[in-house]
Scaffold this motif. Structure first.
Motif, PDB file in Angstrom:
ATOM      1  N   ILE A  19       0.837  -1.198   0.000  1.00 40.66           N
ATOM      2  CA  ILE A  19       0.000   0.000   0.000  1.00 40.66           C
ATOM      3  C   ILE A  19       0.875   1.252   0.000  1.00 40.66           C
ATOM      4  O   ILE A  19       0.604   2.234  -0.711  1.00 40.66           O
ATOM      5  N   GLY A  20       1.943   1.235   0.783  1.00 35.58           N
ATOM      6  CA  GLY A  20       2.857   2.362   0.815  1.00 35.58           C
ATOM      7  C   GLY A  20       3.467   2.636  -0.550  1.00 35.58           C
ATOM      8  O   GLY A  20       3.561   3.801  -0.984  1.00 35.58           O
ATOM      9  N   ALA A  21       3.855   1.574  -1.242  1.00 36.90           N
ATOM     10  CA  ALA A  21       4.439   1.739  -2.575  1.00 36.90           C
ATOM     11  C   ALA A  21       3.399   2.272  -3.561  1.00 36.90           C
ATOM     12  O   ALA A  21       3.694   3.127  -4.402  1.00 36.90           O
ATOM     13  N   VAL A  26       1.163   9.484  -4.757  1.00 39.01           N
ATOM     14  CA  VAL A  26       0.148  10.352  -4.157  1.00 39.01           C
ATOM     15  C   VAL A  26       0.751  11.171  -3.019  1.00 39.01           C
ATOM     16  O   VAL A  26       0.493  12.375  -2.887  1.00 39.01           O
ATOM     17  N   ASP A  27       1.562  10.531  -2.178  1.00 37.14           N
ATOM     18  CA  ASP A  27       2.211  11.238  -1.074  1.00 37.14           C
ATOM     19  C   ASP A  27       3.060  12.397  -1.596  1.00 37.14           C
ATOM     20  O   ASP A  27       3.017  13.507  -1.067  1.00 37.14           O
ATOM     21  N   ARG A  33       1.752  19.817  -4.091  1.00 39.17           N
ATOM     22  CA  ARG A  33       0.625  20.691  -4.374  1.00 39.17           C
ATOM     23  C   ARG A  33       0.120  21.448  -3.151  1.00 39.17           C
ATOM     24  O   ARG A  33      -0.397  22.549  -3.270  1.00 39.17           O
ATOM     25  N   TYR A  34       0.239  20.855  -1.980  1.00 40.55           N
ATOM     26  CA  TYR A  34      -0.360  21.428  -0.775  1.00 40.55           C
ATOM     27  C   TYR A  34       0.677  21.577   0.334  1.00 40.55           C
ATOM     28  O   TYR A  34       0.613  20.878   1.355  1.00 40.55           O
ATOM     29  N   PRO A  35       1.634  22.492   0.152  1.00 36.71           N
ATOM     30  CA  PRO A  35       2.687  22.663   1.160  1.00 36.71           C
ATOM     31  C   PRO A  35       2.233  23.394   2.410  1.00 36.71           C
ATOM     32  O   PRO A  35       2.951  23.439   3.405  1.00 36.71           O
ATOM     33  N   GLY A  36       1.044  24.008   2.381  1.00 33.56           N
ATOM     34  CA  GLY A  36       0.549  24.740   3.533  1.00 33.56           C
ATOM     35  C   GLY A  36       0.994  26.189   3.545  1.00 33.56           C
ATOM     36  O   GLY A  36       1.547  26.696   2.568  1.00 33.56           O
ATOM     37  N   ASP A  37       0.743  26.863   4.649  1.00 29.17           N
ATOM     38  CA  ASP A  37       1.029  28.285   4.769  1.00 29.17           C
ATOM     39  C   ASP A  37       2.522  28.546   4.573  1.00 29.17           C
ATOM     40  O   ASP A  37       3.357  27.821   5.107  1.00 29.17           O
ATOM     41  N   PRO A  38       2.870  29.588   3.808  1.00 30.06           N
ATOM     42  CA  PRO A  38       4.295  29.869   3.577  1.00 30.06           C
ATOM     43  C   PRO A  38       5.027  30.401   4.796  1.00 30.06           C
ATOM     44  O   PRO A  38       6.255  30.502   4.789  1.00 30.06           O
TER      45      PRO A  38
END
Length: 427
Positions: A19-21, A26-27, A33-38
């Protein structure tokens, strides 16, 4: 008791590993795409000044004009509170902080405009204005009179003005480099974007400049201005704004809503073009969802109702601007445009009241969360993150003080940054 108990499982390690592979890509995609607040300060507003009107004293002039308007139309805390409907408890602290802000740092973000606010000029005139703007910005950063953020809005990537916009950007950036380099607070705005390919073109343009001047790849970011219906919903039925963020390849710093161009593109008549129109709310809701988690910030638009004329007329314009700003803050649009010095008092009054009126409750909830003390609200990590971000925004703009927050929460600025998921301390 000293030995770890063995629990029964049914799945082989190879299942978990498989599953990890399978989700490795996706990870990686989620992280990209979604690094969060700068983790940097977001200005509460952007002031737009036409390129030919910008001068060395523009920022101070705006502050002085705003202070003069307060002196004339709301000379004390009671008067301003009466106009804006502020409580007695907030009136004094808000008024004092507004005046102090106008004296110390009247503008947080300045955009020297070479688009609608500047119009079409001869090439020689725009060349000269762009070079002059670069010299003035460089001088402001050298002598300490700059706003925290400064830059230009170039003409768009549409065929009729594309070459002119590229040349102006080149002249401005080259002028900054010749004057000592690009300032940390540099911000560029790309207006009237309709296709993601125009964003890609901006990326290629900046890549070429960085290479030509020996800058680190990705050094220059830019804002995307959302002013057309095509920027929200493409001809293929997809949310174009999400594609634009992707097309920016990590360079997009924010999305700015253009109130009047967007409303007009929707067919809204001039009398009803405003940032609280349903068409505006829809566009900004799409922008908000598209930008969530990406590190790309949002900015609301402006009002074209200026606080000028007799006191009664100024008060009506102030009420409108204050109400629109408060409305935007409640909807998580923490930045907006200001088009006139008279908008500064109500911008800061609305923002300061927003953060001060919720200070004690937010601080108490956050302190209880950290202490696991419970209370009448059961907060989760996501809520603690939002509470911390709220306090940090209040600190950044001057609505609240570090000492106040520390007294109420027992937390340091570094603690708040960590709880808010900010990687670095705000500038």
């Amino acid at each position: 008791m000293g030995q770890q108990e063995t629990v029964a499982t049914s799945l082989a390690d190879t299942v978990r590993e498989g599953i990890g592979a399978a989700l490795a890509q996706v990870d990686a995609d989620l992280a990209r795409r979604y690094p969060g607040d700068p983790g940097t300060r977001q200005p509460i507003h952007t002031v737009y000044v036409p390129g030919d009107a910008f001068a060395a004293g523009t920022l101070r002039s705006w502050g002085d004009q705003a202070l003069a308007m307060l002196d004339e139309h709301a000379p004390d805390a009671t008067a301003l509170a009466g106009v804006l409907g502020l409580s007695d408890e907030l009136a004094g602290p808000v008024y004092e902080r507004v005046r102090a802000k106008l004296e110390r740092e009247p503008v947080e973000d300045l955009r020297i405009d070479f688009e609608d606010g500047y119009g079409l000029r001869s090439d020689a005139e725009e060349d000269e204005t762009a070079a002059r703007a670069a010299a003035l910005v460089a001088a402001a950063y050298r002598d300490g009179t700059a706003a925290p953020y400064m830059g230009i809005r170039m003409k768009c990537m549409e065929a009729a003005v594309r070459d002119r916009g590229i040349r102006t950007l080149d002249i401005f950036l080259t002028g900054l480099m010749e004057a000592g380099g690009l300032p940390d607070g540099l911000v560029l705005t790309l207006p009237k974007v309709t296709y993601a390919e125009q964003v890609t073109a901006m990326v290629r343009l900046l890549e070429a400049f960085e290479k030509a001047r020996g800058l680190a790849p990705g050094r220059i970011g830019f804002e995307i201005q959302i002013e057309t219906t095509q920027a929200i919903l493409g001809g293929d039925g997809r949310a174009t704004v999400a594609r634009m963020i992707e097309a920016a390849e990590g360079r997009a710093t924010s999305l700015h809503y253009g109130t009047f161009d967007y409303s007009a593109s929707c067919g809204v008549s001039a009398a009803y073009q405003a940032s609280d129109h349903p068409a505006a709310d829809h566009a900004k809701a799409v922008m908000q969802v598209a930008a969530a988690g990406t590190g790309v910030r949002l900015s609301d638009g402006s009002t074209n109702v200026l606080p000028v004329g007799p006191t009664a007329q100024v008060h009506e314009a102030w009420k409108l601007h204050h109400g629109l700003t408060r409305r935007a803050l409640a909807r998580a649009y923490y930045q907006g445009w200001d088009m006139h010095p008279g908008h500064l008092p109500t911008r800061y009054a609305a923002v300061y009241a927003f953060y001060r009126e919720g200070l004690e409750k937010a601080a108490a909830r956050l302190a209880a969360y950290v202490a696991k003390a419970g209370g009448d609200v059961m907060d989760e990590p996501a809520t603690a993150k939002a509470l911390s971000a709220y306090l940090l925004r209040g600190l950044d703009c001057g609505a609240v003080d570090t000492a106040e927050v520390a007294r109420l929460t027992g937390l340091t600025r570094t603690d708040l940054d960590g709880l808010a998921g900010r990687g670095v301390m705000s500038a």
